[in-house]
Enzyme design. Structure first.
Site, PDB file in Angstrom:
ATOM      1  CB  SER A 157      -8.222   0.040   5.506  1.00  0.00           C
ATOM      2  OG  SER A 157      -9.030   1.241   5.483  1.00  0.00           O
ATOM      3  CE  LYS A 202      -3.964   1.764   2.888  1.00  0.00           C
ATOM      4  NZ  LYS A 202      -4.904   1.431   3.930  1.00  0.00           N
ATOM      5  CB  SER A 237      -8.234   3.254   2.688  1.00  0.00           C
ATOM      6  OG  SER A 237      -7.293   2.753   3.830  1.00  0.00           O
TER       7      SER A 237
HETATM    8  N1  GLN Z   1     -13.151   3.457   6.233  1.00  0.00           N
HETATM    9  C1  GLN Z   1     -12.538   3.756   7.297  1.00  0.00           C
HETATM   10  C2  GLN Z   1     -12.012   5.296   7.296  1.00  0.00           C
HETATM   11  O1  GLN Z   1     -12.522   5.897   6.189  1.00  0.00           O
HETATM   12  C3  GLN Z   1     -11.416   2.912   7.871  1.00  0.00           C
HETATM   13  C4  GLN Z   1     -10.075   3.293   7.098  1.00  0.00           C
HETATM   14  C5  GLN Z   1      -8.930   2.654   7.525  1.00  0.00           C
HETATM   15  O2  GLN Z   1      -8.844   1.608   8.190  1.00  0.00           O
HETATM   16  N2  GLN Z   1      -7.896   3.267   7.264  1.00  0.00           N
HETATM   17  O3  GLN Z   1     -11.615   5.988   8.155  1.00  0.00           O
END
Ligand code: GLN
Length: 498
Positions: A181, A82, A157
């Protein structure tokens, strides 16, 4: 062997073949790079393909093998990271315009460890900007597409990490999980995603979003590969003081020795996860997972997590508060992009303009929300209350595990992958997608997403994932449960079309 056959091997098989010289790391790297350039680019799953450094690492692995040395358990395995994980090679963009040309002067601890184990890093994966999002649509470099249906999101994400693994570009990718994410995109893409216990994996070199919630972990096509990757990247690191002081474990070995499993055989099924708000395919996947474990000799009991929407509220307050503080360092002076000033403009214009031009709308929204909840007049009403809710959530999990449950079964999201654009203009609808994942981060626990169903939606097959959540540092036990699931189902073997 064709490129596709080669790339369909598991990471464990690849490393074995490279170590016994029946396959060269270079051939593997070339196949993976080629697929990253073609399929990876068409899904917009990669921000950069690191061809030169990948080929150099692959050659080094082959050379080591030829000299009778052992490059390590990931010998020659192509991997994707990532793009919020710092690498010396290429840029570390975080999916953000600010850092489009940011070069990290160091490798993250997890990257050092992967290289030390023989892995070949072939690409950096697209992501929601600064890992803020649940669909991959918040990247400044455009949305990632789901390989199962390119009109849908792959989740976020860690959108590119999940899409690359599902599309057969690399058998393992690393992602970060602050509120889901790793687990939610793994579910949307039909792969395995492991969010380790907070502190299990060093965060040194992971660009911070919300430091008390962030955790790095693997996305893979099966539990065994996830276990190998976790064994390599986990363990104490003097550069991250929040790392758990525990001995490194061989998680792959824990799976192979499943027969010696002496952990409790009770799995809790969270009432909160079986609501009418779920897509029917999700409720079906939970029912089937319960039946599978019952057949495997487990006892299933109902448990209560005591939090639903409250977890979302607490998470979005705490995550935004921490993000607003972490992101203050991006000021146009120290990192990345700097705005052009007009005559008469001064330092505060430089800060304001750089941040306005550099950050996308979701990141700006979170910074504003975080600054608001931390402001002196509202701190008690929001931030402090959220911290109390966090404690309640943690206590509820502790009580469940104290009653003898080995893990808690919960969906990884309320439905399968949604359409690109479907929720993008409605932040609250997007946040509600995280209902089943955020409490795990608030409590600092490990959890694994397992491919557990296929939904037929508008004529397309879409994967459905379920999660198992365990007590702190119970990754070995969760991985064993995932491998029990795999031994009695075939969802992890399904691949997207094409
Ligand atoms: N969807 C969650 C957010 O927008 C989780 C994001 C993540 O785990 N980086 O914060």
């Amino acid at each position: 062997m064709s490129d596709t056959q080669m790339l369909n091997m598991s990471a464990v098989e690849m490393a074995r073949a490279v170590r016994d010289r029946s396959l060269s790391a270079r051939k593997l790297a070339e196949a993976a790079l080629n697929r990253a350039e073609t399929v990876g680019r068409s899904l917009n799953a990669v921000t950069q393909v690191l061809a030169d450094s990948a080929l150099a690492s692959a050659d080094a692995v082959d050379f080591a093998v030829s000299r009778g040395e052992d490059p390590g358990p990931l010998a020659g395995v192509p991997m994707v990271l990532k793009d919020n994980i710092c690498t010396r090679e290429g840029y570390t963009t975080c999916g953000c315009r600010f850092l489009e040309r940011y070069r990290s002067p160091f490798d993250a601890t997890c990257v050092e460890r992967l290289r030390g184990a023989g892995a070949v890093i072939i690409a950096k994966a697209n992501l929601d900007e600064f890992a803020m999002g649940g669909s991959g649509e918040n990247s400044a470099f455009g949305a990632t597409r789901n390989p199962w249906d390119v009109s849908r999101v792959p989740g976020g994400s860690s959108s590119g990490s999940a899409a690359c693994v599902a599309a057969g570009i690399a058998p393992i990718a690393l992602g970060s999980d602050t509120g889901g994410s790793i687990r939610q995109p793994a579910g949307f893409c039909g792969i395995t995603g492991l969010k380790p216990t907070y502190g299990r994996v060093s965060r040194w070199g992971l660009v911070a979003f919300a430091s008390s919630l962030d955790q790095l972990g693997p996305l893979a096509r099966n539990a065994q590969d996830a276990a190998v990757a976790l064994s390599v990247i986990s363990g104490e690191d003097p550069r991250d003081s929040t790392c758990a002081r525990v001995a490194r474990e061989d998680f792959a070995d824990a799976i192979t020795r499943a027969d010696r499993d002496n952990q409790p055989r009770i799995i809790g099924v969270a009432r909160q996860g079986r609501g009418s708000g779920n897509h029917p395919s999700v409720n079906l996947a939970i029912e089937q997972a319960m039946a599978l474990y019952r057949d495997a000799g487990f006892e299933l009991v109902d448990v209560d997590l005591h939090a639903g929407d409250e977890a979302i509220a607490a998470y979005y307050i705490i995550a935004a508060a921490e993000a607003s503080s972490n992101l203050a360092r991006f000021d146009g002076v120290r990192y990345g992009r700097r705005a052009e000033l007009s005559p008469g403009e001064g330092l505060s214009d430089l800060y304001t303009r750089s941040r306005t031009e550099g950050f996308g709308p979701e990141v700006q929204r979170r910074i504003m929300l975080g600054t608001y909840v931390l402001s002196s007049g509202y701190y008690d009403a929001y931030y402090n209350t959220a911290l109390k809710a966090r404690r309640v959530i943690k206590n509820a999990f502790d009580a469940i595990f104290a009653r003898g449950c080995r893990a808690v079964l919960l969906p990884s999201s309320p439905g399968p992958a949604f359409k690109l654009g479907e929720k993008n203009n409605d932040p609250l609808a997007m946040y509600l997608e995280d209902i089943y994942t955020v409490s795990v981060n608030l409590a600092g626990l490990p959890a694994i997403t397992i491919p557990a169903g296929i939904a037929s939606v508008e004529g397309k097959d879409l994967p459905v994932g379920v999660q198992l959540i365990g007590p702190a540092l119970s990754e070995a036990s969760l991985l064993r449960l995932a491998s029990v699931f795999e031994s009695r189902s075939s969802f992890h073997l399904r691949r997207p079309p094409g």
